[in-house]
Design a protein around this motif. Sequence first.
Motif, mmCIF file in Angstrom:
data_model
loop_
_atom_site.group_PDB
_atom_site.id
_atom_site.type_symbol
_atom_site.label_atom_id
_atom_site.label_comp_id
_atom_site.label_asym_id
_atom_site.label_seq_id
_atom_site.Cartn_x
_atom_site.Cartn_y
_atom_site.Cartn_z
ATOM 1 N N UNK A 18 0.795 -1.131 -0.058
ATOM 2 C CA UNK A 18 0.086 0.063 0.018
ATOM 3 C C UNK A 18 0.871 1.148 0.149
ATOM 4 N N UNK A 19 1.912 1.035 0.882
ATOM 5 C CA UNK A 19 2.820 2.536 0.816
ATOM 6 C C UNK A 19 3.410 2.806 -0.619
ATOM 7 N N UNK A 20 4.128 1.521 -1.181
ATOM 8 C CA UNK A 20 4.410 1.764 -2.464
ATOM 9 C C UNK A 20 3.687 2.332 -3.717
ATOM 10 N N UNK A 21 2.337 1.813 -3.374
ATOM 11 C CA UNK A 21 1.272 2.242 -4.362
ATOM 12 C C UNK A 21 0.943 3.627 -4.098
ATOM 13 N N UNK A 22 0.824 4.021 -2.956
ATOM 14 C CA UNK A 22 0.635 5.318 -2.612
ATOM 15 C C UNK A 22 1.483 6.407 -3.307
ATOM 16 N N UNK A 23 2.576 6.100 -3.436
ATOM 17 C CA UNK A 23 3.871 6.706 -3.764
ATOM 18 C C UNK A 23 3.573 7.099 -5.525
ATOM 19 N N UNK A 24 2.662 6.346 -6.246
ATOM 20 C CA UNK A 24 2.427 6.316 -7.376
ATOM 21 C C UNK A 24 1.332 7.186 -7.821
ATOM 22 N N UNK A 25 0.323 7.474 -6.963
ATOM 23 C CA UNK A 25 -0.803 8.202 -7.093
ATOM 24 C C UNK A 25 -0.691 9.507 -6.839
ATOM 25 N N UNK A 26 -0.637 10.697 -7.664
ATOM 26 C CA UNK A 26 -0.629 12.182 -7.410
ATOM 27 C C UNK A 26 -2.005 12.237 -7.067
ATOM 28 N N UNK A 27 -2.148 13.505 -6.228
ATOM 29 C CA UNK A 27 -3.523 14.195 -5.885
ATOM 30 C C UNK A 27 -3.535 15.238 -6.222
ATOM 31 N N UNK A 28 -5.011 15.515 -6.880
ATOM 32 C CA UNK A 28 -5.256 16.709 -7.319
ATOM 33 C C UNK A 28 -5.799 17.768 -6.302
ATOM 34 N N UNK A 29 -6.139 18.793 -6.844
ATOM 35 C CA UNK A 29 -6.604 19.919 -5.955
ATOM 36 C C UNK A 29 -7.822 19.592 -5.300
ATOM 37 N N UNK A 30 -8.704 18.785 -5.920
ATOM 38 C CA UNK A 30 -9.920 18.478 -5.295
ATOM 39 C C UNK A 30 -9.765 17.349 -4.096
ATOM 40 N N UNK A 31 -8.805 17.013 -3.838
ATOM 41 C CA UNK A 31 -8.488 16.093 -2.660
ATOM 42 C C UNK A 31 -8.148 16.704 -1.552
ATOM 43 N N UNK A 32 -8.978 16.642 -0.477
ATOM 44 C CA UNK A 32 -8.589 17.013 0.857
ATOM 45 C C UNK A 32 -7.866 16.040 1.798
ATOM 46 N N UNK A 33 -8.479 14.950 1.535
ATOM 47 C CA UNK A 33 -7.678 13.734 2.271
ATOM 48 C C UNK A 33 -7.611 12.482 1.349
ATOM 49 N N UNK A 34 -6.425 12.267 0.941
ATOM 50 C CA UNK A 34 -6.310 11.263 0.139
ATOM 51 C C UNK A 34 -6.034 9.841 0.692
ATOM 52 N N UNK A 35 -5.376 8.847 -0.136
ATOM 53 C CA UNK A 35 -4.953 7.640 0.567
ATOM 54 C C UNK A 35 -4.326 7.274 1.810
ATOM 55 N N UNK A 36 -4.847 6.540 2.796
ATOM 56 C CA UNK A 36 -4.088 6.455 3.996
ATOM 57 C C UNK A 36 -5.110 6.597 5.197
ATOM 58 N N UNK A 37 -6.163 7.171 5.038
ATOM 59 C CA UNK A 37 -7.102 7.194 5.988
ATOM 60 C C UNK A 37 -8.149 6.410 5.914
ATOM 61 N N UNK A 38 -9.412 6.336 6.822
ATOM 62 C CA UNK A 38 -10.526 5.468 6.851
ATOM 63 C C UNK A 38 -11.059 5.701 5.233
ATOM 64 N N UNK A 39 -11.311 6.818 5.046
ATOM 65 C CA UNK A 39 -11.978 7.311 3.607
ATOM 66 C C UNK A 39 -11.273 8.534 3.258
#
Length: 315
Positions: A18-39
């Motif tokens: 999961x940590x490796x995958x998180x590094x692949x996905x960039x987050x856009x301006x619409x994302x307030x909380x991205x991967x890693x939390x409950x939602x």
Amino acid sequence: MTFPADATVSDAGEFGLIEALRGIFEQGDQVLVGPGDDAAVLRVRTGHVVVSTDLMVEGRHFRRDWVSAADVGHRAAAQNLSDINAMGGQATSLTIGLAAPADLPAEWALDFARGFAEECALVGASVVGGDLSRADQIVIAVTVLGACTVAPVVRSGARPGDVLALCGRQGWAAGGMAVLGRGFRSPRVLVEAYRRPEPPYDAGPVAADAGATAMIDVSDGLLADAGHIATASGVAMDVHRDAFELAEPLQAVGAALNADPLQFILGGGDDHALLATFPEGSVPDGWLVIGTVTEGAGVTVDGEEYDGPTGWTHF
């Protein structure tokens, strides 16, 4: 994070992967909380929120000897992004559920993620979360969220007197799958069309702005998906053979397989072209008028019932 070349997903571990995958996905301006939390938490500015979910199952929707991990990523993203496009919207955020055998190479999962991210980048969408689990075969579940700034274009709005129009490449992926199914790898352009579709991502919002009355993406087959619009709208449709230009690669495969190459266009899916109905005279540039909408029910080809394959069914 990197893993040894021979590491499996079991070696990497759920949270390491999961940590490796998180590094692949960039987050856009619409994302307030991205991967890693409950939602994830997303910002919605204006318009309508549109949501769709699709599954891909190894052996049913793809074969690893036919497509690379990156290809599967592109295809999984494209089929979901195209659903938002078909509503006249723009995709913004996606989540991925991945279930895989413990001995799947970890690099396969990372390459899949890279291909998925590359396809999402074409529309500026972000992967904002997901889940990992163990299974006997690869199963991919994707949910996509998007927005429509005008009223979403649904399947039930076609009216008698409308014209039926198509935007995007159609039949090429079906030709490529037919080639692969016979154990060949050429014409290469068709094989690549199957491996990595090229949906017309800008065409959905353009069609909505132009007054499209109904729309769908061609994922199961042109005639099958036209039938979905016809049924939802309570109308009949007639598709015209002479509207289509048979590209040379399709003709070559038809000749090699002793098959009518038009069947790839009429019955093929997976290119994710858009099929829409418009009031006559309002079809945008880049769309090809392929038929008419009348009173009645069902879909015909040149006024007659079509006796060839019309599309894919899951059961």
